[in-house]
Design an enzyme around this catalytic site. Structure first.
Site, PDB file in Angstrom:
ATOM      1  N   LEU A   1      43.246  36.684  39.977  1.00  0.00           N
ATOM      2  CA  LEU A   1      42.362  37.606  40.702  1.00  0.00           C
ATOM      3  C   LEU A   1      43.101  38.275  41.858  1.00  0.00           C
ATOM      4  CD1 LEU A   1      39.360  35.135  40.603  1.00  0.00           C
ATOM      5  CD2 LEU A   1      39.498  37.329  39.399  1.00  0.00           C
ATOM      6  N   PRO A   2      42.535  39.371  42.400  1.00  0.00           N
ATOM      7  CA  PRO A   2      43.285  40.115  43.427  1.00  0.00           C
ATOM      8  C   PRO A   2      43.622  39.309  44.680  1.00  0.00           C
ATOM      9  CG  PRO A   2      41.451  41.441  42.575  1.00  0.00           C
ATOM     10  CD  PRO A   2      41.297  40.064  41.993  1.00  0.00           C
TER      11      PRO A   2
ATOM     12  N   THR B   1      47.865  35.438  44.014  1.00  0.00           N
ATOM     13  CA  THR B   1      48.579  35.202  45.272  1.00  0.00           C
ATOM     14  C   THR B   1      47.559  35.239  46.402  1.00  0.00           C
ATOM     15  OG1 THR B   1      50.522  36.329  44.387  1.00  0.00           O
ATOM     16  CG2 THR B   1      50.455  35.963  46.766  1.00  0.00           C
TER      17      THR B   1
ATOM     18  N   LYS C   1      55.640  31.446  47.361  1.00  0.00           N
ATOM     19  CA  LYS C   1      55.403  32.790  46.799  1.00  0.00           C
ATOM     20  C   LYS C   1      55.428  33.863  47.894  1.00  0.00           C
ATOM     21  CE  LYS C   1      53.771  36.246  44.395  1.00  0.00           C
ATOM     22  NZ  LYS C   1      54.640  37.049  43.537  1.00  0.00           N
TER      23      LYS C   1
ATOM     24  N   LYS D   1      48.834  43.060  51.081  1.00  0.00           N
ATOM     25  CA  LYS D   1      48.134  41.767  51.251  1.00  0.00           C
ATOM     26  C   LYS D   1      49.146  40.632  51.423  1.00  0.00           C
ATOM     27  CE  LYS D   1      47.448  39.855  47.507  1.00  0.00           C
ATOM     28  NZ  LYS D   1      47.357  39.116  46.280  1.00  0.00           N
TER      29      LYS D   1
HETATM   30  P1  NAD Z   1      44.751  43.777  39.342  1.00  0.00           P
HETATM   31  O1  NAD Z   1      44.024  44.323  40.518  1.00  0.00           O
HETATM   32  O2  NAD Z   1      45.426  44.655  38.361  1.00  0.00           O
HETATM   33  O3  NAD Z   1      43.754  42.804  38.497  1.00  0.00           O
HETATM   34  C1  NAD Z   1      42.761  41.993  39.045  1.00  0.00           C
HETATM   35  C2  NAD Z   1      41.645  41.842  38.002  1.00  0.00           C
HETATM   36  O4  NAD Z   1      40.663  40.942  38.520  1.00  0.00           O
HETATM   37  C3  NAD Z   1      40.927  43.168  37.701  1.00  0.00           C
HETATM   38  O5  NAD Z   1      40.871  43.379  36.301  1.00  0.00           O
HETATM   39  C4  NAD Z   1      39.524  42.946  38.289  1.00  0.00           C
HETATM   40  O6  NAD Z   1      38.504  43.603  37.550  1.00  0.00           O
HETATM   41  C5  NAD Z   1      39.389  41.437  38.177  1.00  0.00           C
HETATM   42  N1  NAD Z   1      38.403  40.841  39.064  1.00  0.00           N
HETATM   43  C6  NAD Z   1      38.204  41.067  40.396  1.00  0.00           C
HETATM   44  N2  NAD Z   1      37.207  40.281  40.857  1.00  0.00           N
HETATM   45  C7  NAD Z   1      36.771  39.550  39.792  1.00  0.00           C
HETATM   46  C8  NAD Z   1      35.762  38.563  39.619  1.00  0.00           C
HETATM   47  N3  NAD Z   1      34.993  38.167  40.645  1.00  0.00           N
HETATM   48  N4  NAD Z   1      35.583  38.031  38.396  1.00  0.00           N
HETATM   49  C9  NAD Z   1      36.353  38.427  37.353  1.00  0.00           C
HETATM   50  N5  NAD Z   1      37.323  39.357  37.447  1.00  0.00           N
HETATM   51  C10 NAD Z   1      37.519  39.912  38.664  1.00  0.00           C
HETATM   52  O7  NAD Z   1      45.800  42.744  39.974  1.00  0.00           O
HETATM   53  P2  NAD Z   1      47.145  42.165  39.314  1.00  0.00           P
HETATM   54  O8  NAD Z   1      48.266  43.103  39.560  1.00  0.00           O
HETATM   55  O9  NAD Z   1      46.837  41.668  37.946  1.00  0.00           O
HETATM   56  O10 NAD Z   1      47.386  40.921  40.298  1.00  0.00           O
HETATM   57  C11 NAD Z   1      46.570  39.748  40.271  1.00  0.00           C
HETATM   58  C12 NAD Z   1      47.159  38.771  41.280  1.00  0.00           C
HETATM   59  O11 NAD Z   1      48.515  38.479  40.930  1.00  0.00           O
HETATM   60  C13 NAD Z   1      47.179  39.288  42.727  1.00  0.00           C
HETATM   61  O12 NAD Z   1      46.906  38.228  43.589  1.00  0.00           O
HETATM   62  C14 NAD Z   1      48.620  39.791  42.884  1.00  0.00           C
HETATM   63  O13 NAD Z   1      49.037  39.740  44.239  1.00  0.00           O
HETATM   64  C15 NAD Z   1      49.375  38.798  42.009  1.00  0.00           C
HETATM   65  N6  NAD Z   1      50.648  39.288  41.436  1.00  0.00           N
HETATM   66  C16 NAD Z   1      50.752  40.527  40.894  1.00  0.00           C
HETATM   67  C17 NAD Z   1      51.977  40.944  40.345  1.00  0.00           C
HETATM   68  C18 NAD Z   1      52.162  42.323  39.742  1.00  0.00           C
HETATM   69  O14 NAD Z   1      53.336  42.707  39.490  1.00  0.00           O
HETATM   70  N7  NAD Z   1      51.121  43.082  39.471  1.00  0.00           N
HETATM   71  C19 NAD Z   1      53.072  40.081  40.355  1.00  0.00           C
HETATM   72  C20 NAD Z   1      52.924  38.801  40.881  1.00  0.00           C
HETATM   73  C21 NAD Z   1      51.698  38.417  41.420  1.00  0.00           C
END
Ligand code: NAD
Length: 312
Positions: A73-74, A108, A183, A258
């Protein structure tokens, strides 16, 4: 491919199917796990259904009869809302899960939030791990993520075969919250490296150098780093990176912002100085006012605004 580790549970609930969660859940399916997914986005659910997942209409429904729950999740507020509830009708997943369920949060979030969820999980007899990842969307798609895990060693051992379906390097960083601390150290460094690489590239370009030639020179010299190796921020130096797709997809600037603030908060709470991290945070503070949803490599627009002229 099949899930051939006999002691490994085969049913998994996966919640959060964004840029990272969707490819991670698809890799679990490819390894033969029986995956039920939930996301707030119908498009995300449809894409996973097509890949062979069952879909659910709530986290609770997704977790019915599963032994393992994974969230991607975000931010911390979303993780706490899913697991602990929000004080209203939503009582949170932990209260409903059978004792012994394994819960893995790969988002994260602040180490303090991870410890709060871990404590609540313990009170419900649920095993919790913080397991944030590194490796970006390419690593998520290829199943080569690095998992950085905090929690009990025996729970870590239980989770390892599942994480191995989505990642290549799986580290046990220490107790609850340790995965998140490691992380954000990594991502603070990444924020500094991306900003510094953008700054250096722009200096060369504004002095007449070709971005691809300069990138190649620095890649073979002492300025070499991950951003130059696989994630060049200047458009069309590398074919498949977000910089060559108008900064769409990838790792949103809002998420880097964030993470930098999580690092600064951790530093402040523990009396540690992070002057370079503070500088990078200031750059992203300004950048997300207009480019929160663009990939974090778009920070190069701070130096070379022309690269963002086509970005909506
Ligand atoms: P994103 O915003 O693309 O995806 C988040 C998903 O969560 C979305 O599809 C959203 O609809 C869903 N969501 C939000 N609230 C929800 C809820 N209550 N119930 C169900 N679904 C819900 O984010 P991302 O890029 O996939 O990143 C996710 C996490 O991983 C973050 O914490 C980010 O910091 C971390 N991260 C991302 C990357 C990257 O390269 N994108 C790399 C490492 C870590």
């Amino acid at each position: 491919m099949t899930n051939n580790a006999s002691a490994t549970p085969s049913k998994i609930a996966f919640i959060g199917l964004g840029n990272m969660g969707a490819p991670m859940a698809k890799n679990l399916l490819k390894h033969g796990f029986d995956v039920t997914v939930f996301d707030l986005s119908d498009a995300a659910l449809a894409s996973l259904k097509e890949a062979g997942a069952k879909t659910a209409t709530s986290p609770l429904q997704a977790a019915e009869e599963t032994e393992v729950v994974i969230t991607m999740l975000p931010a911390g507020k979303h993780v706490k809302s899913v697991y602990l509830g929000d004080g209203s009708e939503n009582k949170g997943l932990l209260a409903a899960l059978p004792k012994g369920t394994l819960v893995i949060d790969s988002s994260t979030i602040a180490a303090a939030d991870a410890r709060v969820v871990a404590q609540a999980a313990g009170e419900h007899g649920v095993a919790f791990l913080d397991a944030p990842v590194s490796g970006g969307t390419a690593g998520a798609a290829a199943g080569t993520l690095t998992f950085i895990v905090g929690g009990d060693a025996e729970v870590f051992a239980r989770a390892k075969p599942i994480l191995a379906a989505m990642g290549k390097n799986i580290f046990h960083a220490g107790d609850h919250g340790a995965g998140q601390v490691a992380k954000i150290c990594n991502n603070m460094l990444l924020g500094i490296l991306m900003s510094g690489t953008a700054e250096a590239l722009n200096l060369g370009i504004k002095n007449g150098l070709d971005p691809a030639v300069l990138s190649d020179i620095m890649l073979q010299s002492s300025g070499r780093n991950w951003t130059l190796e696989v994630y060049n921020p200047y458009p069309n130096v590398m074919e498949t990176v977000p910089a060559s797709k108008n900064y769409a997809g990838g790792f949103m600037s809002a998420h880097m912002h964030k993470d930098l603030h999580l690092a600064l908060q951790t530093a402040a709470d523990t009396g540690v100085e992070v002057p370079m991290g503070s500088q990078a945070t200031e750059l992203y503070d300004e950048h997300i006012e207009n480019y929160a949803e663009q990939d974090f490599s778009s920070i190069i627009g701070r130096y070379a605004p022309e690269v963002l002229s086509d970005v909506k």
